[in-house]
Design a protein around this motif. Structure first.
Motif, PDB file in Angstrom:
ATOM      1  N   UNK A 118      37.497  10.699  32.725  1.00 12.78           N
ATOM      2  CA  UNK A 118      38.462  10.776  33.813  1.00 12.78           C
ATOM      3  C   UNK A 118      37.748  11.458  34.981  1.00 12.78           C
ATOM      4  N   UNK A 119      37.796  10.818  36.133  1.00 11.83           N
ATOM      5  CA  UNK A 119      37.081  11.325  37.303  1.00 11.83           C
ATOM      6  C   UNK A 119      38.075  11.837  38.340  1.00 11.83           C
ATOM      7  N   UNK A 120      37.828  13.060  38.807  1.00 14.51           N
ATOM      8  CA  UNK A 120      38.609  13.628  39.904  1.00 14.51           C
ATOM      9  C   UNK A 120      37.695  13.733  41.120  1.00 14.51           C
ATOM     10  N   UNK A 121      38.162  13.241  42.253  1.00 13.48           N
ATOM     11  CA  UNK A 121      37.408  13.331  43.507  1.00 13.48           C
ATOM     12  C   UNK A 121      38.293  14.006  44.537  1.00 13.48           C
ATOM     13  N   UNK A 122      37.677  14.853  45.358  1.00 13.27           N
ATOM     14  CA  UNK A 122      38.421  15.567  46.388  1.00 13.27           C
ATOM     15  C   UNK A 122      37.448  16.141  47.409  1.00 13.27           C
ATOM     16  N   UNK A 123      37.992  16.504  48.553  1.00 14.70           N
ATOM     17  CA  UNK A 123      37.224  17.207  49.576  1.00 14.70           C
ATOM     18  C   UNK A 123      37.601  18.678  49.463  1.00 14.70           C
ATOM     19  N   UNK A 124      36.590  19.545  49.361  1.00 10.99           N
ATOM     20  CA  UNK A 124      36.849  20.972  49.148  1.00 10.99           C
ATOM     21  C   UNK A 124      36.367  21.856  50.288  1.00 10.99           C
ATOM     22  N   UNK A 125      35.727  21.285  51.314  1.00 12.20           N
ATOM     23  CA  UNK A 125      35.140  22.119  52.369  1.00 12.20           C
ATOM     24  C   UNK A 125      35.602  21.745  53.766  1.00 12.20           C
ATOM     25  N   UNK A 126      36.728  21.063  53.894  1.00 10.22           N
ATOM     26  CA  UNK A 126      37.149  20.542  55.199  1.00 10.22           C
ATOM     27  C   UNK A 126      37.459  21.635  56.216  1.00 10.22           C
ATOM     28  N   UNK A 127      37.772  22.841  55.792  1.00  7.53           N
ATOM     29  CA  UNK A 127      38.106  23.915  56.728  1.00  7.53           C
ATOM     30  C   UNK A 127      36.900  24.778  57.086  1.00  7.53           C
ATOM     31  N   UNK A 128      35.747  24.481  56.535  1.00  5.74           N
ATOM     32  CA  UNK A 128      34.555  25.312  56.741  1.00  5.74           C
ATOM     33  C   UNK A 128      33.753  24.800  57.934  1.00  5.74           C
ATOM     34  N   UNK A 129      34.006  25.406  59.078  1.00  6.62           N
ATOM     35  CA  UNK A 129      33.306  25.022  60.308  1.00  6.62           C
ATOM     36  C   UNK A 129      31.810  25.226  60.132  1.00  6.62           C
ATOM     37  N   UNK A 130      31.042  24.293  60.656  1.00  6.78           N
ATOM     38  CA  UNK A 130      29.591  24.416  60.612  1.00  6.78           C
ATOM     39  C   UNK A 130      28.953  23.991  59.302  1.00  6.78           C
ATOM     40  N   UNK A 131      29.762  23.613  58.322  1.00  7.04           N
ATOM     41  CA  UNK A 131      29.228  23.134  57.048  1.00  7.04           C
ATOM     42  C   UNK A 131      28.833  21.673  57.232  1.00  7.04           C
ATOM     43  N   UNK A 132      27.556  21.343  56.955  1.00  9.04           N
ATOM     44  CA  UNK A 132      27.110  19.976  57.227  1.00  9.04           C
ATOM     45  C   UNK A 132      27.836  18.897  56.418  1.00  9.04           C
ATOM     46  N   UNK A 133      28.242  19.207  55.229  1.00  6.61           N
ATOM     47  CA  UNK A 133      28.897  18.209  54.370  1.00  6.61           C
ATOM     48  C   UNK A 133      30.377  18.527  54.169  1.00  6.61           C
ATOM     49  N   UNK A 134      31.016  19.009  55.196  1.00  6.64           N
ATOM     50  CA  UNK A 134      32.403  19.469  55.029  1.00  6.64           C
ATOM     51  C   UNK A 134      33.372  18.351  54.672  1.00  6.64           C
ATOM     52  N   UNK A 135      33.051  17.107  54.990  1.00  9.68           N
ATOM     53  CA  UNK A 135      33.912  15.980  54.639  1.00  9.68           C
ATOM     54  C   UNK A 135      33.433  15.229  53.408  1.00  9.68           C
ATOM     55  N   UNK A 136      32.440  15.794  52.730  1.00 13.04           N
ATOM     56  CA  UNK A 136      31.908  15.142  51.524  1.00 13.04           C
ATOM     57  C   UNK A 136      32.881  15.313  50.363  1.00 13.04           C
ATOM     58  N   UNK A 137      32.877  14.333  49.485  1.00 12.12           N
ATOM     59  CA  UNK A 137      33.708  14.408  48.287  1.00 12.12           C
ATOM     60  C   UNK A 137      32.972  15.150  47.178  1.00 12.12           C
ATOM     61  N   UNK A 138      33.711  15.956  46.470  1.00 11.08           N
ATOM     62  CA  UNK A 138      33.235  16.577  45.236  1.00 11.08           C
ATOM     63  C   UNK A 138      33.766  15.709  44.109  1.00 11.08           C
ATOM     64  N   UNK A 139      32.910  15.399  43.144  1.00  6.82           N
ATOM     65  CA  UNK A 139      33.319  14.590  41.999  1.00  6.82           C
ATOM     66  C   UNK A 139      33.147  15.417  40.734  1.00  6.82           C
ATOM     67  N   UNK A 140      34.188  15.456  39.930  1.00 10.23           N
ATOM     68  CA  UNK A 140      34.157  16.155  38.649  1.00 10.23           C
ATOM     69  C   UNK A 140      34.559  15.150  37.583  1.00 10.23           C
ATOM     70  N   UNK A 141      33.742  15.063  36.538  1.00 12.88           N
ATOM     71  CA  UNK A 141      34.034  14.147  35.435  1.00 12.88           C
ATOM     72  C   UNK A 141      34.534  14.954  34.242  1.00 12.88           C
TER      73      UNK A 141
END
Length: 180
Positions: A118-141
């Protein structure tokens, strides 16, 4: 009407002999609960932290093997100073800091060899200004198995450092228990 009853009886019989089909449907349930609690933990509200490895949750949502490994890791002197967890980070967001989780999706794969991924995907850094991958998805299996007639999480696979493959939480707990 009789044909419909016969068809329904046949479908029920077929599903009862295909346990893999029922596992796939139920496999999402423990993951959904863990992800719901993780969302609450990072929602930004001033509520109490929900321990996704609390004894009742550990025995209800995780396999016996996972629970045993967690308990062994928690006994290690390197366990977190607060006494809550052998980890010093949130294993789901794979970090010590996160924003309210965005765009969460949970999908179940097909059962294979007694395990459903079962795979969960989400964005976890959208509020972190200056983070280069702030819109990247985190994937947990999550590896989900059937134990004592119910679906339980047997392992959680988190992404390792760049260039590394996924890390098994069960393997990490063995290392913690061994003082590594």
């Amino acid at each position: 009407m009789k044909k419909i009853a016969v068809l329904l009886a046949g479908l029920v019989a077929a599903l009862s002999f295909a346990p893999g089909l029922s596992i796939a449907a139920d496999a999402i349930a423990p993951v959904r609960e863990i992800m719901k609690d993780t969302q609450k933990n990072w929602a930004g509200e001033n509520s109490d932290w929900i321990d996704i490895f609390e004894e009742g949750t550990l025995s209800r949502l995780y396999s016996k093997d996972f629970g045993d490994k967690y308990k062994a890791a928690a006994q290690n002197p390197a366990a977190d100073e607060d006494g809550i967890s052998p980890f010093d980070y949130d294993v789901i967001v794979n970090g010590q800091d996160a924003c309210p989780l965005q765009d969460l999706s949970i999908e179940s794969g097909q059962p294979a060899n007694g395990t459903t991924e079962v795979t969960a995907k989400f964005k976890a850094a959208t509020c972190m200004e200056g983070t280069p991958n702030r819109d990247a998805f985190t994937t947990v299996r999550f590896e989900v198995i059937e134990e004592n007639g119910k679906s339980v999480i047997d392992d959680i696979m988190i992404q390792g450092e760049e260039g590394q493959g996924p890390i098994s939480l069960k393997e990490a707990m063995v290392q913690i228990a061994n003082g590594e």
